[in-house]
Scaffold this motif. Structure first.
Motif, PDB file in Angstrom:
ATOM      1  N   LEU A 145      36.929  16.002  33.371  1.00 45.43           N
ATOM      2  CA  LEU A 145      36.385  16.319  34.686  1.00 45.43           C
ATOM      3  C   LEU A 145      34.887  16.592  34.610  1.00 45.43           C
ATOM      4  CD1 LEU A 145      39.057  18.500  36.489  1.00 45.43           C
ATOM      5  CD2 LEU A 145      38.149  16.267  37.154  1.00 45.43           C
ATOM      6  N   LEU A 146      34.492  17.372  33.595  1.00 46.93           N
ATOM      7  CA  LEU A 146      33.063  17.657  33.432  1.00 46.93           C
ATOM      8  C   LEU A 146      32.299  16.364  33.151  1.00 46.93           C
ATOM      9  CD1 LEU A 146      33.207  20.990  31.449  1.00 46.93           C
ATOM     10  CD2 LEU A 146      32.246  20.634  33.709  1.00 46.93           C
ATOM     11  N   ALA A 147      32.918  15.468  32.354  1.00 46.36           N
ATOM     12  CA  ALA A 147      32.261  14.200  32.034  1.00 46.36           C
ATOM     13  C   ALA A 147      32.076  13.382  33.309  1.00 46.36           C
ATOM     14  CB  ALA A 147      33.073  13.420  31.013  1.00 46.36           C
ATOM     15  N   LEU A 148      33.096  13.389  34.165  1.00 44.02           N
ATOM     16  CA  LEU A 148      32.997  12.653  35.428  1.00 44.02           C
ATOM     17  C   LEU A 148      31.807  13.170  36.226  1.00 44.02           C
ATOM     18  CD1 LEU A 148      34.329  10.536  37.229  1.00 44.02           C
ATOM     19  CD2 LEU A 148      35.631  12.366  38.290  1.00 44.02           C
ATOM     20  N   LEU A 149      31.685  14.485  36.258  1.00 43.05           N
ATOM     21  CA  LEU A 149      30.569  15.118  36.957  1.00 43.05           C
ATOM     22  C   LEU A 149      29.234  14.645  36.381  1.00 43.05           C
ATOM     23  CD1 LEU A 149      31.524  17.474  38.956  1.00 43.05           C
ATOM     24  CD2 LEU A 149      30.091  18.914  37.521  1.00 43.05           C
ATOM     25  N   VAL A 150      29.172  14.664  35.043  1.00 39.08           N
ATOM     26  CA  VAL A 150      27.944  14.268  34.355  1.00 39.08           C
ATOM     27  C   VAL A 150      27.609  12.813  34.661  1.00 39.08           C
ATOM     28  CG1 VAL A 150      27.044  13.726  32.054  1.00 39.08           C
ATOM     29  CG2 VAL A 150      28.021  15.970  32.516  1.00 39.08           C
ATOM     30  N   PHE A 151      28.625  11.956  34.630  1.00 40.37           N
ATOM     31  CA  PHE A 151      28.381  10.531  34.889  1.00 40.37           C
ATOM     32  C   PHE A 151      27.884  10.318  36.311  1.00 40.37           C
ATOM     33  CE2 PHE A 151      30.397   9.530  30.944  1.00 40.37           C
ATOM     34  CZ  PHE A 151      29.922   8.284  30.626  1.00 40.37           C
ATOM     35  N   VAL A 152      28.505  11.005  37.290  1.00 35.18           N
ATOM     36  CA  VAL A 152      28.079  10.856  38.679  1.00 35.18           C
ATOM     37  C   VAL A 152      26.632  11.322  38.821  1.00 35.18           C
ATOM     38  CG1 VAL A 152      28.455  11.683  41.027  1.00 35.18           C
ATOM     39  CG2 VAL A 152      30.394  11.019  39.616  1.00 35.18           C
ATOM     40  N   LEU A 153      26.356  12.463  38.198  1.00 38.28           N
ATOM     41  CA  LEU A 153      25.001  13.012  38.248  1.00 38.28           C
ATOM     42  C   LEU A 153      24.010  12.017  37.646  1.00 38.28           C
ATOM     43  CD1 LEU A 153      23.374  15.563  38.916  1.00 38.28           C
ATOM     44  CD2 LEU A 153      23.747  16.310  36.576  1.00 38.28           C
ATOM     45  N   GLN A 160      33.331  13.835  24.829  1.00 35.05           N
ATOM     46  CA  GLN A 160      32.172  14.698  24.588  1.00 35.05           C
ATOM     47  C   GLN A 160      30.988  13.880  24.071  1.00 35.05           C
ATOM     48  OE1 GLN A 160      34.100  17.395  22.008  1.00 35.05           O
ATOM     49  NE2 GLN A 160      35.043  18.532  23.694  1.00 35.05           N
ATOM     50  N   PHE A 161      31.287  12.918  23.185  1.00 32.43           N
ATOM     51  CA  PHE A 161      30.213  12.022  22.732  1.00 32.43           C
ATOM     52  C   PHE A 161      29.597  11.296  23.919  1.00 32.43           C
ATOM     53  CE2 PHE A 161      31.981  11.332  18.169  1.00 32.43           C
ATOM     54  CZ  PHE A 161      31.459  12.557  17.822  1.00 32.43           C
ATOM     55  N   MET A 196      39.812  19.194  31.180  1.00 33.53           N
ATOM     56  CA  MET A 196      38.588  19.927  31.474  1.00 33.53           C
ATOM     57  C   MET A 196      37.363  19.087  31.084  1.00 33.53           C
ATOM     58  SD  MET A 196      37.512  23.595  29.980  1.00 33.53           S
ATOM     59  CE  MET A 196      37.107  22.912  28.391  1.00 33.53           C
ATOM     60  N   THR A 197      37.409  18.549  29.834  1.00 34.96           N
ATOM     61  CA  THR A 197      36.293  17.730  29.364  1.00 34.96           C
ATOM     62  C   THR A 197      36.101  16.509  30.246  1.00 34.96           C
ATOM     63  OG1 THR A 197      36.866  18.440  27.138  1.00 34.96           O
ATOM     64  CG2 THR A 197      35.349  16.609  27.324  1.00 34.96           C
ATOM     65  N   LEU A 255      31.493  22.349  24.643  1.00 35.10           N
ATOM     66  CA  LEU A 255      32.852  21.821  24.814  1.00 35.10           C
ATOM     67  C   LEU A 255      33.478  21.514  23.459  1.00 35.10           C
ATOM     68  CD1 LEU A 255      32.417  19.360  27.797  1.00 35.10           C
ATOM     69  CD2 LEU A 255      33.981  21.282  27.713  1.00 35.10           C
ATOM     70  N   ASN A 256      32.649  20.921  22.593  1.00 32.18           N
ATOM     71  CA  ASN A 256      33.146  20.565  21.271  1.00 32.18           C
ATOM     72  C   ASN A 256      33.576  21.805  20.499  1.00 32.18           C
ATOM     73  OD1 ASN A 256      32.345  19.716  18.160  1.00 32.18           O
ATOM     74  ND2 ASN A 256      33.299  18.100  19.353  1.00 32.18           N
ATOM     75  N   GLY A 257      32.762  22.856  20.603  1.00 36.86           N
ATOM     76  CA  GLY A 257      33.132  24.103  19.932  1.00 36.86           C
ATOM     77  C   GLY A 257      34.436  24.668  20.468  1.00 36.86           C
ATOM     78  N   VAL A 258      34.610  24.596  21.780  1.00 33.88           N
ATOM     79  CA  VAL A 258      35.834  25.117  22.393  1.00 33.88           C
ATOM     80  C   VAL A 258      37.047  24.343  21.885  1.00 33.88           C
ATOM     81  CG1 VAL A 258      37.082  25.328  24.571  1.00 33.88           C
ATOM     82  CG2 VAL A 258      34.680  25.958  24.464  1.00 33.88           C
ATOM     83  N   VAL A 259      36.898  23.030  21.817  1.00 31.83           N
ATOM     84  CA  VAL A 259      38.044  22.189  21.475  1.00 31.83           C
ATOM     85  C   VAL A 259      38.383  22.304  19.985  1.00 31.83           C
ATOM     86  CG1 VAL A 259      38.791  19.797  21.301  1.00 31.83           C
ATOM     87  CG2 VAL A 259      37.681  20.618  23.364  1.00 31.83           C
ATOM     88  N   ILE A 260      37.346  22.259  19.136  1.00 30.78           N
ATOM     89  CA  ILE A 260      37.573  22.346  17.693  1.00 30.78           C
ATOM     90  C   ILE A 260      37.906  23.787  17.299  1.00 30.78           C
ATOM     91  CG2 ILE A 260      36.545  21.800  15.420  1.00 30.78           C
ATOM     92  CD1 ILE A 260      36.620  19.308  16.941  1.00 30.78           C
TER      93      ILE A 260
END
Lengths: 429, 295
Positions: free
Chosen positions: A243-251, A116-117, A240-241, A302-307
């Motif tokens: 996969l979303l991070a991968l998306l963000v990095f590609v973007l 998430q960071f 989940m995190t 995401l952080n809120g969901v996980v914590i």
């Protein structure tokens, strides 16, 4: 050993130092260091990190040496190798559950937070590294993400999945709008203005108690249901995190490579020239703020969901500072640096907190200043540079190996330039 | 009306402290175009040093000057060792280094002195009870703060306008290249500027410590208010910083009382509104010089 000779020691004087520090750390028995109170405690993490860094750098040189036959085939082979590298990184994160137990201090949850960071930092890299806009306020967008989730959960019983869509939208639009006043600020003033965003969040969240639950925050423990892996929430959230991070990095990588990235870099390097070339400076800057805000908002949700807990004190101004520190240490004008920055921000505090409650910040501050002096482009930038040095040094050693005459002249010209620069430097001094 | 005057008195006293720290920020900004994010924490750490002296049995009037000298030396040392290597680096690098200072001093104080608030005494000779004039209570310590600020302003005025050293300091700030040509040691002038700023900041810390309790984060809010003061007054104008400080002190005191929404929790928001408003309407501040950039 051409590499050793062609290495620019004047710019990278610290590198041999790191190697020595690392060797000392590896050879000296940790017990002996511990005998010196406080000093031993402090030397440990520093020397450990120096050792890690020098090992990675040496690995880079060795890899450049071993992969020489492939690399000399031309740029296409180099590109293919880069994809192999990305594949390895993705595989490392994809297979995490297999060996996460074996990594000291690591757990699925901590890895999730580290990713998430990374999402926040990659946005900050676009904004600050490529766009030249310093932001000390990313924590505010992170908080917006967290509170989108929390308020949605509290007020309307909104399924948490929705917040992952809505939070980046809200944070992105707000970021875009905050980009408008930010157009008037430059350099340290912008840092100051964005810092004020970070400072406002906690008191505001405490003030609007009826929505945010005030100081107590909003607890969602056990109330967030997931479609599968119900018995292993950590694993579900991790993937989940990731996969979303991968998306963000590609973007982010695509944005950086394309028209947007080039425009941002042009603005950073010379705003007047960029605007004269027809770049819409205001729009691009605002968009950069919007994108960085959206990424931070997504990470916050995401952080809120996980914590499963959101409270005002999670979003102190220090959080924003930590994001920027992570970005800078990873390498602010790189995309890959965000991976290093995220891991650094999660694990260095975690390891050093055992020394003293306030040790993480002190150690981070020292590392930060050392990194600024020695590697202005962060760890990722340093490794890229090492790779380039290794490549040019190694290519010289074996003339004609697969390469063409053109490559040779380029290398020779590079070498001559280096020599000339050194003569100038010597003459002036 | 009585309440209003009372609030203005308290606001002005707090404003003097903001003005002092803003003065420190301005002194550094004027000569090097750096905003020192670590200024407040350096002041906080100096205040802890002073507390240690007092705790060791030293008198107030010995401990404070001693701390000021130490802070002055530390300011010079920080500039020579940490800031000079990145003097010509991009803005981001410098901002990051000063943020490093912030983190470092903050965590060092927490490490050495722990987070437990420490009581800080009023100066010996200043009485605790307030004077009553009509319906208004005047707190002697507030007058003391005001007097210190006026004295410091006078000393700095004489130093900058009436001495050769001050001329060098001003020249080094205004035209570093030309100053170097006429034989001014610009690097030392910049370092001296940092030293003076660190001492002024330390003074702000030691003056505010008896009012708010001494703990590692006590300067963080004050720093934000000082940023607002310096922005309002103009980041390159020392008198502006002080005037801005007093204005911010009053805005916060009165706004917190009369604007219901703000209350005591959101006073920091007022400072931020001022920062953003000033930067949007008149970026140079009230007393600052408008800078025209040549392209």
């Amino acid at each position: 050993m051409e590499f050793v000779r062609s290495f620019d020691y004047r710019r990278n004087w610290f590198f041999p130092l790191f190697v020595v520090a690392g060797l000392v750390w590896l050879l000296a028995e940790p017990a002996k260091l511990d005998a010196i109170p406080a000093v031993g405690d402090l030397i440990g993490p520093f020397a450990g990190m120096a050792a890690l860094l020098s090992l990675v750098a040496i690995g880079t040189v060795i890899a450049a040496y071993l992969l020489r036959p492939v690399l000399d085939r031309g740029p296409q082979a180099e590109r293919a190798l880069r994809w192999v590298g990305y594949g390895l990184i993705i595989a490392f994160f994809a297979c995490m559950p297999l060996y996460v137990e074996a990594i000291p201090h690591a757990s699925m949850l901590k890895m999730t937070v580290a990713i998430q960071f990374m999402i926040v930092i990659v946005g900050l890299n676009l904004l600050t590294g490529f766009g030249g806009q310093i932001s000390l306020g990313q924590g505010a967008f992170f908080a917006i993400g967290g509170y989108t989730l929390a308020i949605g959960f509290r007020e309307w019983d909104m399924p948490w999945g929705w917040s992952l869509l809505i939070a980046p939208l809200i944070a992105g639009v707000l970021g875009f709008l905050i980009g408008i006043p930010a157009l008037r600020f430059k350099g340290p003033y912008l840092a100051l203005a964005t810092l004020s965003l970070a400072v406002t969040v906690t008191p505001l969240a405490k003030k609007f108690e009826e929505f945010t639950g005030g100081v107590q925050g909003v607890a969602m423990f056990g109330k967030l249901s997931v479609p599968f892996w119900q018995d292993n929430l950590d694993r579900f959230f991790y993937y989940m995190t990731a996969l979303l991070a991968l998306l963000v990095f590609v973007l982010a990588a695509n944005l950086r490579r394309g028209r947007f990235g080039r425009a941002l870099i042009a603005i950073r390097d010379n705003e007047t020239a960029a605007s004269a070339m027809g770049v819409n400076v205001a729009l691009y800057k605002m968009t950069a703020f919007g994108i960085a805000g959206a990424f931070a908002g997504l990470a916050g949700a995401l952080n809120g969901v996980v914590i499963q807990f959101v409270s005002p004190d999670q979003y102190s101004p220090l959080l924003s500072i930590r994001f920027l520190v992570g970005a800078v240490i990873g390498g602010v004008a790189t995309i890959n640096g965000a991976i290093i920055g995220g891991l650094f921000q999660q694990f260095v505090p975690d390891v050093t907190v055992s020394i003293n409650k306030s040790a993480p910040d002190a150690i981070q501050a020292i590392i930060l200043i050392v990194v600024m002096y020695t590697m202005r482009h962060g760890v990722a930038g340093f490794l890229q540079e090492t790779w380039r040095y290794a490549r040019s040094g190694l290519r010289l050693r074996k003339p004609g190996a697969g390469g063409t005459a053109v490559v040779e002249t380029v290398v020779v010209v590079e070498r001559e330039e280096v020599v000339i620069v050194r003569q100038d430097g010597g003459g002036a001094a | 009306m009585t309440e209003f005057i009372q609030l203005v008195l308290a606001g002005t006293a707090n404003g003097c402290i903001y003005g002092l720290l803003a003065l420190a920020l301005v002194l550094i900004y004027r000569s090097t175009h750096i905003i020192n994010f670590g200024q407040g924490e350096m002041a906080m750490f100096s205040t802890y040093i002073c507390w240690s002296f007092l705790n060791a049995g030293m008198g107030y009037w010995v401990a404070v000057p001693l701390t000021l000298i130490l802070a002055f030396a530390a300011g010079i040392a920080v500039q020579r060792v940490l800031i000079r290597p990145v003097q010509n680096a991009p803005e981001l690098t410098i901002v990051i280094v000063t943020l490093g200072l912030y983190l470092f001093f903050n965590s060092l104080a927490l490490w050495i002195y722990s987070g437990v608030p420490k009581p800080f005494p009023l100066p010996t000779g200043i009485r605790q009870a307030s004077w009553q004039v009509g319906d208004i209570f005047i707190i002697p310590y507030h007058l003391f703060i005001f007097a210190v600020l006026i004295t410091l302003m006078a000393v700095l005025y004489v130093l900058f306008q009436r001495t050769k050293l001050g001329l060098g300091l001003r020249a080094a700030a205004a035209q570093p290249a030309s100053s170097r040509l006429v034989g001014i040691n610009v690097n030392w002038m910049l370092a001296l500027g940092w030293g003076i700023a660190a001492a002024a900041g330390a003074l702000a810390g030691m003056l505010s410590a008896p009012v708010v309790q001494l703990e590692p984060n006590f300067m963080a809010t004050i720093l934000i208010f000082s940023f607002a003061s310096a922005t309002l007054g103009g980041f390159d104008s020392p008198p502006g910083a002080v005037v801005g400080g007093i204005a911010i002190g009053n805005i916060v005191a009165l706004g917190g009382r009369y604007i219901e929404f703000i209350g005591t929790q959101l006073d920091i928001v007022l400072a931020l509104v001022v920062i953003v408003a000033v930067l949007l309407i008149r970026p140079a501040g009230l007393f600052g010089r408008q800078v025209v950039q040549r392209v």
